[in-house]
Structures are given as structure tokens and as C-alpha cells.
Design an enzyme around this catalytic site. Structure first.
Site, short mmCIF file in Angstrom:
data_model
loop_
_atom_site.label_atom_id
_atom_site.label_comp_id
_atom_site.label_asym_id
_atom_site.label_seq_id
_atom_site.Cartn_x
_atom_site.Cartn_y
_atom_site.Cartn_z
N GLU A 159 71.33 107.53 -35.54
CA GLU A 159 71.77 107.23 -34.30
C GLU A 159 72.29 105.67 -34.23
O GLU A 159 73.39 105.42 -33.66
CB GLU A 159 70.83 107.39 -32.99
CG GLU A 159 71.44 107.30 -31.70
CD GLU A 159 70.36 107.47 -30.75
OE1 GLU A 159 70.88 107.26 -29.58
OE2 GLU A 159 69.02 107.78 -30.96
N HIS A 191 65.45 112.67 -33.91
CA HIS A 191 66.40 111.71 -33.83
C HIS A 191 66.54 110.82 -35.00
O HIS A 191 65.70 110.11 -35.33
CB HIS A 191 65.87 110.77 -32.54
CG HIS A 191 65.97 111.37 -31.23
ND1 HIS A 191 65.29 112.36 -30.77
CD2 HIS A 191 66.92 110.92 -30.15
CE1 HIS A 191 65.58 112.73 -29.50
NE2 HIS A 191 66.38 111.77 -29.17
#
Length: 331
Positions: free
Chosen positions: A200, A197
Site C-alpha cells: 500500500e 494489507h
């Protein structure tokens, strides 16, 4: 275009963000979990993020109740199985499901048993519904670096038997990747693939670090690279697959709205884009609905949809036999 009937591949889907409301109500009773109100609508509102969600941190609070219910083998197996049943109803052919084993130790289970429980549910789901799947083990950025080794070591015997990769998730701070370099070096030696991730919540440099320091082959979200030419070109030149989850990005304020989401721009420019839900319950979205949402704003052609599917095959961490099978599913 009937998106529901078209074959689909999901690469970014969190198990604890996909519980059915009915299942949560059932498990609250079985596990005798104290909640303020056991009404259907009240529980639903606890699981689903509000439309005016102010931030990623608020979004992540929606996982608190599901994690309380995912503390034994039977519940983990059931929830994994039901997710496979749910995605089968919209012609998802292959899905990679991720979860954080360290969240599920409250009642004494160890990491291998936790992983095996989820894999049992996925195997039964494939047997009953024909959806192929694999499992990604998520590590948490807010936990200690030392804690990552418990997952890496506990999961290594499952590599090639349902576990395919490591993920690093949670609230995003700039420069997080540096301290996780050593565990990810070890993980890659064991045979784990890597997806992270990153990018973001505005830090495009995290995408660069994830690729160069952690060996990421895929990046979850990555919307921040749109405004950073250097990192954008790094992603493009290295054929990094982007797991994009537009509704989630809108809800967490990573982008202002669907019209601002870069997914179609990235696709048109030849980046390897995958379309996923992130969290089907928390974001209150199916993959079919996400296709329709993007189409309503950005107009997807069949060529676009096929490109996303083929990108997803390229990025999938499954074996070559499964990739060949997936290729046969689309005209």
C-alpha cells in the site's frame, strides 16, 4: 451505465471505518464520551479524512473515536447491522467485513464475545436486507506477535459460522511479514483463509512476503507491485486476488490521483481485481461512487464491471453455495 443498480461484491471494508455520523452522535451521548464539540459537522470532520490527507498514518487517526464507541455488545451489533443496511441500498449482494477484535476489549469483553456481537448484527442484517456477509478478523502489525494468538484462538470456533479469514493491517513497514509467519501457519491449519494489507505504501516486497511466508490468497491494495515486475508476475502467476480501494489510495498518497491508479491497467492485463471502498465513512465514498470515479477517469465497460464481479466471486471466502447464488445475480 447505472452502477447503483448493478450487483456488487465488496471484499475490503473495515467495520470501524463505516459508522454513520448520526450513530456516532447518538452513541457519544449514550456512552458519555468527552469530545470537544458535539455538532454534526464537527463530528463528521472527525470521522472523515480531509481531502489533503498527508499520509496513511494521518488517515488511521480517523478510527480513534469510532473505536471508543465500539466497546460493548449492543454497539457492535448495531454498527454491523447498519453497515449491512447501508450497502443493501446500492445493491451490494455480498460483503466481507473486517475488524480487529483486540481494539474492543477496553470494557472487559473477551474476543469470542466481541466476534459474536458483530456476527449477530450481520445475521440480523442479512435477515432484514438480504445481503450475505462474512467476517474477517484483523491482526495489527504494531502489536506484539504474541497478541495474535488471542485472536486466532478466540476466533477459531467461529470458522464456518461467519468468520472466514485473518487479515494483517495497520501502518506498513518493509519486511513486516517475517515475524508473523508462525501464527499464520497455525491459523491456516485451523482453517482460516488469509488476506494481507501489503504494497500500500511503496513496499512491493511485502506483497511477495505475504504470499510466500503468510500464505495470502488475497492482497489488500498492492498498488506498489505496478513497478516491480517480479512481484507483479508472482501475483499474476498465482492468481492472487487484489482488493483495490482507489479513493483510499489517493487519500493516503499511495497514488497521486485516480488517473495514476493502476486498477484498470491490472484489470486489462488479466489480474484478478476486486473493487472495494476500504472505509465508507473515513474515505467518504460508497461502492457506487467508487465505480463512477473509476469510470470517469478510466472508462469502464460493462465487460469490465462483469469481470470485476466474477473476480470477486472467485476471491470471496464464502462457501460454494453462496458463490453459485452470486453467479445468478449477474447477467
Amino acid at each position: 451505465m447505472n452502477f447503483k443498480k448493478l450487483p456488487k461484491i465488496e471484499l475490503h471494508c473495515h467495520l470501524d471505518g463505516c459508522l454513520r455520523v448520526e450513530t456516532v452522535l447518538d452513541l457519544i451521548e449514550k456512552e458519555n464520551i468527552a469530545v470537544d464539540n458535539k455538532g454534526y459537522e464537527e463530528i463528521k470532520s472527525t470521522l472523515i479524512v480531509p481531502e489533503d490527507c498527508p499520509s496513511l498514518d494521518v488517515y488511521l487517526k480517523r478510527f480513534d473515536l469510532p473505536i471508543k464507541l465500539m466497546q460493548n455488545k449492543e454497539n457492535l451489533k448495531r454498527i454491523a447491522y447498519e453497515l449491512i443496511e447501508d450497502v443493501s441500498k446500492e445493491n451490494v449482494k455480498y460483503i466481507e467485513i473486517r475488524f480487529a477484535p483486540l481494539f474492543h476489549k477496553e470494557k472487559g469483553m473477551e474476543v469470542p464475545e466481541i466476534i459474536e456481537s458483530v456476527l449477530e448484527g450481520l445475521r440480523k442484517g442479512e435477515e432484514d436486507f438480504g445481503v450475505k456477509s462474512n467476517l474477517i478478523l484483523s491482526l495489527l502489525r504494531h502489536m506484539s506477535v504474541e497478541s495474535t494468538y488471542e485472536v486466532i484462538e478466540g476466533g477459531k470456533d467461529f470458522i464456518g459460522r461467519g468468520v472466514v479469514a485473518l487479515d494483517l493491517a495497520g501502518g506498513e513497514e518493509e519486511g513486516f511479514a517475517k515475524k508473523f509467519k508462525e501464527p499464520f501457519d497455525l491459523a491456516r491449519k485451523y482453517g482460516y483463509k488469509v488476506t494481507i494489507h501489503a504494497g500500500e505504501t511503496g513496499f512491493s516486497s511485502n506483497v511477495k512476503d505475504s504470499i510466500e511466508l503468510l500464505g495470502a490468497e488475497r492482497i489488500g491494495h498492492a498498488v506498489a507491485i505496478e513497478k516491480d515486475k517480479e512481484v507483479y508476475n508472482l501475483v499474476k502467476d498465482n492468481s492472487i486476488i487484489l482488493e483495490m480501494c482507489p479513493k483510499s489510495n489517493v487519500q493516503t498518497k499511495a497514488v497521486k490521483g485516480y488517473e495514476n491508479h493502476p486498477i484498470k491497467k491490472f484489470l486489462n492485463d488479466g489480474l484478478y481485481v476486486n473493487l472495494s471502498t476500504d472505509n465508507r465513512t473515513v474515505s467518504n465514498v460508497t461502492l457506487t461512487e467508487e465505480c463512477n470515479n473509476i469510470n470517469d477517469v478510466h472508462s469502464l465497460t460493462y465487460k469490465d464491471v462483469k469481470k470485476i464481479y466474477l473476480n470477486s466471486i472467485k476471491g470471496a471466502f464464502c462457501n460454494e453455495e453462496t458463490k453459485k447464488w452470486l453467479l445468478k445475480q449477474i447477467v
